[in-house]
Design a protein around this motif. Sequence first.
Motif, short mmCIF file in Angstrom:
data_model
loop_
_atom_site.label_atom_id
_atom_site.label_comp_id
_atom_site.label_asym_id
_atom_site.label_seq_id
_atom_site.Cartn_x
_atom_site.Cartn_y
_atom_site.Cartn_z
N VAL A 236 0.55 -1.17 0.05
CA VAL A 236 -0.19 0.11 0.04
C VAL A 236 0.80 1.20 0.01
N THR A 237 1.90 1.29 0.94
CA THR A 237 2.83 2.44 1.11
C THR A 237 4.04 2.16 1.41
N THR A 238 5.09 3.02 1.32
CA THR A 238 6.39 2.82 2.00
C THR A 238 6.54 4.33 2.65
N GLN A 239 6.86 4.03 3.84
CA GLN A 239 7.19 5.11 4.84
C GLN A 239 8.66 4.97 5.55
N TYR A 240 9.12 5.99 6.12
CA TYR A 240 10.42 6.03 6.59
C TYR A 240 10.41 6.60 7.90
N ALA A 241 11.15 5.98 9.01
CA ALA A 241 11.16 6.38 10.17
C ALA A 241 12.60 6.92 10.59
N GLY A 242 12.77 8.03 10.91
CA GLY A 242 14.12 8.55 11.08
C GLY A 242 14.82 8.32 12.35
N SER A 243 16.10 7.91 12.27
CA SER A 243 16.91 7.46 13.60
C SER A 243 16.49 6.37 14.35
N LEU A 244 15.61 5.43 13.60
CA LEU A 244 14.95 4.41 14.35
C LEU A 244 16.00 2.91 14.53
N VAL A 245 17.23 3.01 13.68
CA VAL A 245 17.97 1.78 13.80
C VAL A 245 18.33 1.93 15.26
N GLY A 246 18.43 0.72 15.66
CA GLY A 246 18.98 0.33 17.13
C GLY A 246 17.95 1.03 18.49
N GLU A 247 17.03 1.37 18.06
CA GLU A 247 15.95 1.86 19.04
C GLU A 247 14.97 0.72 19.41
N PRO A 248 14.86 0.35 20.68
CA PRO A 248 13.67 -0.53 21.12
C PRO A 248 12.40 0.08 21.11
N LEU A 249 11.68 -1.04 20.80
CA LEU A 249 10.06 -0.52 20.32
C LEU A 249 8.92 -1.45 21.06
N ASN A 250 7.84 -1.13 21.61
CA ASN A 250 6.81 -1.72 22.30
C ASN A 250 5.96 -2.15 21.18
N LEU A 251 5.30 -3.17 21.33
CA LEU A 251 4.30 -3.63 20.19
C LEU A 251 2.95 -3.61 21.15
N ILE A 252 1.92 -3.01 20.67
CA ILE A 252 0.62 -2.98 21.13
C ILE A 252 -0.66 -3.34 20.44
N ILE A 253 -1.38 -4.01 20.96
CA ILE A 253 -2.71 -4.39 20.04
C ILE A 253 -3.79 -3.66 21.04
N ASP A 254 -4.52 -2.88 20.69
CA ASP A 254 -5.57 -2.13 21.67
C ASP A 254 -6.96 -1.89 20.86
N LEU A 255 -7.91 -2.19 21.81
CA LEU A 255 -9.30 -1.60 21.27
C LEU A 255 -9.51 -0.17 21.92
N GLN A 256 -9.15 0.91 21.47
CA GLN A 256 -9.48 2.18 22.25
C GLN A 256 -10.92 2.58 21.66
N MET A 257 -11.39 3.62 22.38
CA MET A 257 -12.81 3.90 22.09
C MET A 257 -12.83 5.61 21.96
N GLU A 258 -13.67 5.98 21.00
CA GLU A 258 -13.78 7.47 20.85
C GLU A 258 -12.54 8.19 20.55
N GLY A 259 -12.00 9.10 21.53
CA GLY A 259 -10.69 9.83 21.00
C GLY A 259 -10.74 10.12 19.63
N SER A 260 -9.69 9.68 18.86
CA SER A 260 -9.52 10.07 17.47
C SER A 260 -10.48 9.74 16.64
N SER A 261 -11.36 8.72 17.18
CA SER A 261 -12.32 7.95 16.24
C SER A 261 -13.58 8.75 16.28
N GLY A 262 -13.58 9.85 17.08
CA GLY A 262 -14.99 10.48 17.13
C GLY A 262 -15.83 10.08 18.24
N SER A 263 -17.10 10.70 18.19
CA SER A 263 -17.99 10.63 19.40
C SER A 263 -19.47 11.09 18.84
#
Length: 247
Positions: free
Chosen positions: A199-226
């Motif tokens: 679908v697309t290719t994007q770029y994360a700057g200065s990410l090599v060597g940086e630790p990341l958390n993986l999150i799976i969540d079902l948030q509600m409202e917020g950026s998805s409206g109300s």
Amino acid sequence: MYSSYILASLPYLALALPSHQSHTKRDTTLIPTSCFDTTASLTQYFNYGYPWGDTHNGAAIMKETNAVISTAGTLTLNATYTGASDYAYDSGTVYAKQQFTVEAGGGLDLTADFIATVDQGTWPAFWLNGVNSWPPEIDIAEWKGSGDISFNTFNSSSEVQAKDVEYPSPTEFHTVKAELRDENGADVSVNFYLDGTLVTTQYAGSLVGEPLNLIIDLQMEGSSGSPGPTGTTLFEIKNLEIIDKNP
């Protein structure tokens, strides 16, 4: 005579020398597709909630009882409307116990199948964020109540790459994949796929060597409206796999 000795010895030298293939690192499975087979396998690889607590930028408070293995092989996150004044929903979130890093010359592949709601006020997501700071953030897949699926990379709060495409048949499973690769020793390229199509290719700057958390969540409202739904909302995930391609 010396030359004859060398020639005669070559077959034995060839056997003794390791092949190029022996120096090539094989892909390593960090999280296998069996991770959602049982509650025991879920808790082997994941913790409940967010790395920082039980809320994040929305109207849901996350509870262990709302992240369940209802069918072997499938994690179901469910959001239930409670109408509480502070957080109007009880919902579910998990994050990987292991942290993930793209090393120099390496990468990661993250794949999973989802049934994700696209109704207003629902905000399921499958995402990476920095362990030590924000940003970085890579939204491998995010649904924000618009009928679309979003693929996003945050290099700062103002430097954001985002791609929204229509999400087909939201009541059926669809496969999402992200390929993270060291681009130049500092930055990471991210290829986002939906059902096997890039679908697309994007770029994360200065990410090599940086630790990341993986999150799976079902948030509600917020950026998805109300307002969000007043019934029960489900987010289903199966066949999750993370492959280490680091050297």
